[in-house]
Design a protein around this motif. Structure first.
Motif, mmCIF file in Angstrom:
data_model
loop_
_atom_site.group_PDB
_atom_site.id
_atom_site.type_symbol
_atom_site.label_atom_id
_atom_site.label_comp_id
_atom_site.label_asym_id
_atom_site.label_seq_id
_atom_site.Cartn_x
_atom_site.Cartn_y
_atom_site.Cartn_z
ATOM 1 N N LEU A 65 -59.331 -13.986 48.714
ATOM 2 C CA LEU A 65 -58.651 -14.654 47.614
ATOM 3 C C LEU A 65 -57.224 -14.973 48.027
ATOM 4 N N SER A 66 -56.816 -16.203 47.798
ATOM 5 C CA SER A 66 -55.449 -16.612 48.082
ATOM 6 C C SER A 66 -54.504 -15.948 47.080
ATOM 7 N N PRO A 67 -53.238 -15.701 47.460
ATOM 8 C CA PRO A 67 -52.283 -15.150 46.492
ATOM 9 C C PRO A 67 -52.185 -15.994 45.218
ATOM 10 N N LEU A 68 -52.395 -17.305 45.372
ATOM 11 C CA LEU A 68 -52.391 -18.189 44.220
ATOM 12 C C LEU A 68 -53.599 -19.108 44.312
ATOM 13 N N GLY A 69 -54.578 -18.859 43.447
ATOM 14 C CA GLY A 69 -55.762 -19.695 43.411
ATOM 15 C C GLY A 69 -55.590 -20.853 42.440
ATOM 16 N N LYS A 70 -56.638 -21.625 42.267
ATOM 17 C CA LYS A 70 -56.573 -22.770 41.368
ATOM 18 C C LYS A 70 -56.407 -22.327 39.920
ATOM 19 N N HIS A 71 -57.053 -21.202 39.567
ATOM 20 C CA HIS A 71 -57.027 -20.741 38.177
ATOM 21 C C HIS A 71 -56.519 -19.302 38.026
ATOM 22 N N TYR A 72 -56.232 -18.614 39.102
ATOM 23 C CA TYR A 72 -55.825 -17.211 39.040
ATOM 24 C C TYR A 72 -54.599 -16.976 39.917
ATOM 25 N N ILE A 73 -53.974 -15.822 39.723
ATOM 26 C CA ILE A 73 -52.861 -15.395 40.558
ATOM 27 C C ILE A 73 -53.053 -13.922 40.888
ATOM 28 N N LEU A 74 -52.878 -13.551 42.158
ATOM 29 C CA LEU A 74 -52.907 -12.142 42.538
ATOM 30 C C LEU A 74 -51.541 -11.562 42.198
ATOM 31 N N TYR A 75 -51.517 -10.711 41.209
ATOM 32 C CA TYR A 75 -50.273 -10.227 40.631
ATOM 33 C C TYR A 75 -50.149 -8.719 40.908
ATOM 34 N N GLY A 76 -49.598 -8.398 42.072
ATOM 35 C CA GLY A 76 -49.423 -6.986 42.423
ATOM 36 C C GLY A 76 -50.583 -6.386 43.186
ATOM 37 N N VAL A 77 -51.519 -7.184 43.673
ATOM 38 C CA VAL A 77 -52.622 -6.656 44.479
ATOM 39 C C VAL A 77 -52.039 -6.012 45.744
ATOM 40 N N GLY A 78 -52.432 -4.770 46.015
ATOM 41 C CA GLY A 78 -51.936 -4.058 47.189
ATOM 42 C C GLY A 78 -50.528 -3.515 47.037
ATOM 43 N N MET A 79 -50.042 -3.454 45.804
ATOM 44 C CA MET A 79 -48.665 -3.018 45.566
ATOM 45 C C MET A 79 -48.401 -1.617 46.115
#
Length: 361
Positions: free
Chosen positions: A85-99
């Motif tokens: 998954l890209s940090p910023l997808g077309k419809h989603y955002i990875l928000y703190g994944v792997g923090m």
């Protein structure tokens, strides 16, 4: 704002813009402060064991291999079992994944003992580390003897001096115990020629990936690069879960004009164990859902009541269709678990797992 450390510069600004949309003040209560009615489908079963039991049964039914550590996660990626998954997808955002990923050296994790040991490239690196440990042990042991001698020679009336020596002794013994524990750990894992070679080979595999992973090289001697690589490795899911995530994210963004914030995807057992120290929701069941690559978490901290109702209704429909398990957690997350073939595991398998996930709550 939880910036994506693995993203190329070209995506950082769009990511920040998307994150601001996620965090935007709605002008009304958000997250747990919003008044919502949680659907039955997002609550625990009457027998609370069934929620985890169903996810465990799905893993067993499909004989899913779960990664013990980051190197084993690399294996799954190399075998094509996971989708990035890209940090910023077309419809989603990875928000703190792997923090919670650290910048420390990569390790081998032994699930049976719950212990991790640093991976070294070869005998020379291992010997260098053992020599450093030996020097520290010698220095601390000698210091300990000197402090004890000084303590014995200090008159009782010199209370302040004796207390200071006691404090130094306590600190020194703590440091010595840590050094001895590290020495024992390395000896236990690297004690035989066979185990040493297996661990050296594991590092070699990691180094080969790090030279060219996703078109980029990661320097394993650089703490910052190590953390970036770990975060990137935590940005994967199995295809079935990715399909559910994209479907949910698309309807959410179409409705509210914001990307769906995702805070957690796949986790190796080692990372899961580290999370348990700070997050009571990070389960200790034999096969935690996130280690399967079939689970992801949606962050509702900034969602209004209308947004939460919409997301929960969408998840409830998916659960009614037998495609997922879902739970509204109190720490501002919806936990979503996708079934491999779009249907739950066999009932007989679920029943077998119930006693293995702990007593009902």
């Amino acid at each position: 704002m939880l910036s994506p450390v693995t993203a190329p510069e070209a995506i950082v600004d769009p990511w920040k813009e998307a994150a601001l949309k996620v965090e935007q003040d709605r002008g009304e209560p958000m997250g747990r402060a919003a008044k919502v009615e949680v659907p039955t489908q997002l609550k625990h079963y009457t027998d609370s064991r069934r929620f985890l039991g169903t996810q465990l049964a799905e893993s067993r039914q499909h004989r899913l291999k779960t990664p013990a550590d980051f190197v084993e996660l690399l294996d799954l990626i190399g075998q094509g079992e996971l989708v990035e998954l890209s940090p910023l997808g077309k419809h989603y955002i990875l928000y703190g994944v792997g923090m919670m990923a650290t910048d420390g050296p990569f390790t081998h994790y032994d699930k049976s003992s719950g212990k991790s040991v640093t991976l070294y490239a070869n005998e020379a690196e291992l010997k260098k580390e053992l020599d450093l440990i030996g020097e520290s042990e010698k220095t601390l042991t000698e210091t300990n003897k000197n402090l004890i001698r000084q303590r014995q020679q200090t008159p009782r009336r010199e209370t302040e001096t004796r207390q200071k020596l006691d404090s130094q002794l306590k600190e020194n013994r703590t440091q010595l115990n840590e050094v001895l524990s590290r020495k024992q750990l390395l000896t236990s894992f690297y004690g035989s020629a066979k185990s040493r070679q297996a661990l050296f080979s594991k590092y070699e595999k990691l180094a080969a990936f790090a030279k060219d992973f996703g078109g980029r090289a990661y320097d394993l001697n650089d703490p910052g690069a190590r953390k970036e690589l770990k975060v990137k490795l935590l940005s994967y899911l199995r295809p079935a879960a990715f399909k559910v995530l994209e479907e949910l994210a698309q309807v959410y963004q179409n409705k509210f004009g914001r990307p769906l914030p995702i805070t957690s995807l796949i986790r190796p057992d080692e990372y899961q164990a580290e999370l348990r120290e700070t997050n009571r929701n990070a389960t200790s069941v034999d096969v935690p859902p996130h280690t399967t690559g079939l689970a992801f978490d949606v962050f509702y901290r900034f969602m209004s009541a209308a947004e939460q109702d919409f997301v929960m209704a969408a998840l409830a429909r998916m659960r009614d269709a037998g495609r997922i398990e879902a739970l509204r957690e109190l720490r501002n997350h919806y936990h979503v678990f996708a079934f491999v073939n779009g249907k739950p595991p066999e009932e007989r398998l679920i029943r077998r797992t119930l006693d293995q996930v702990g007593p009902p709550r």
